[in-house]
Design a protein around this motif. Sequence first.
Motif: not given
Length: 540
Positions: A311-312, A337, A349-350, A362-363, A367-368
């Motif tokens: 995801r990150v 988003r 972060g989108f 994923q971010s 967001n990450g």
Amino acid sequence: MRSLFLCLVLLQLIWTCAGQFPRPCANSEGLRTKECCPVWDGDGSPCGALSGRGFCTEVLVSDEPNGPQYPHSGIDDRERWPLAFFNRTCRCAGNYGGFDCGECRFGYWGPGCAQYRESVRRNIMTMSTAEQQKFISYLNLAKNTISRDYVVSTVTRAEMGENGENPMFSEINTYDLFVWIHYYVSRDTLLGGPGNVWRDIDFAHESAAFLPWHRVFLLHWENELRKLTGDFNFTIPYWDWRNAQSCEVCTDALMGGRSSLRPDLISPASVFSSWKVICTQPEEYNNREVLCNATGEGPLLRNPGNHDPNRVPRIPTAADVDFTIGLREYETETMDRFSNLSFRNVIEGFASPETGMAMTGQSTMHNGLHVFMNGTMSEVQSSANDPIFLLHHAFIDSIFERWLRTHQPLRSGYPSSNAPIGHNDGYYMVPFLPLYRNGDYFLSNKALGYEYAYLLDPGQRFLQEFLTPYLQQAQEIWQWLLGAGIFGAVIATLLAVLAVFARRRWRRNQKKKRASSYGERQPLLQSSSEEGSSSYQTTL
């Protein structure tokens, strides 16, 4: 300079205040009359009208259409904010601000709010140890001090009665006030029935207002800390996380290290290990059809780096930031988003900071880093519980500032209609009172009285990041230095006096010696005359 002047003129029209519900308005009378125009203590009139500071006026909300993301109407107190609670508030004149117009608007100081002053937010990693400790002590003070001016609502407006006969407000500490505000602006809409909610709604995320809203949020937070501590030079520091390999601020000397007993807890050596979080159980609130009531719910959780790497993959890099700033359009397409090549959507972060295209699963960027912290900060509604939230969002705000200076967008670059509810230019920011329009804060921070140290020119940056810490340390120990200086001066004076007396005594001794020597030679002269120098003796 011309653009800055225009910004300053524009801000003369902005309505200013902080917080959720001002105490003077959080009662049956305020709810019944739907009026929040408190008396300013300075002259005893509502909004300081007698002193020309402001006046009580009708609230006019924007009628521009919202996007299709929220299909409901008339069921959420945040719709057409703040009309569910108040339709008359203070409008402050000139540089005045505050819910009663008793303060100054951002960037202005002094009795008449006529003095413009620019404060500098600095990198927490370059601050002196004393400054870092002071910042942490201020956070803890805010966490343990009930807000003097604001309370929060614990139920919906409908539950308080048609005429406000059952006002349900709760006291809250200064730090948690802002945690609650962040929860309230992003919570789900209660549709009626356990767990029956509308999730695709957020008045501060996932669209255009993301950056202006958080800019105002930080300014208010900064202002409340200044009032609480009396330190009107205080600014929120930032953490420049570009290219970081780990959580550099997660140490006991800063925001708290990892506990050796349990990896998702804060080390007992940090003051943050004793903090209790609020508003961390959104599913429970939804099932019970209630709002967060701001009571403590457990310890602050954080386990940085132990997140889902799919995801990150990494903390954002300098290259990611540079690409993001290079995007010309602030908002595009659906304005949510799923927007492509939107500066706002990439920095939030989108979307990818390498292609600008929206992604799922994923971010990145803002967001990450939230997800990387892997704890309380990783959930939107509870994220402000973690004080790293402030450092992170201050840096995000600085990137927003870089984009504004690079592209110098017109006000028309901000969407005026068809953005998701709460995000149009003319929409008043939830849940601030009296009111702030989103589009009014789509402008440089120079007009708001603050700057970032790393955006200063090299000479000013050296002064702020390198020389200032040493000067401030000297200021903190000035009493000791003054005492040492006075003591040294006294010692020097005594030594000088002793030297003078010693010199005088030596000179007297020398005179005595000369006089004594003259007395010894006299008989020789006499004997010399006696031996045949009578004429010389007679002459004498």
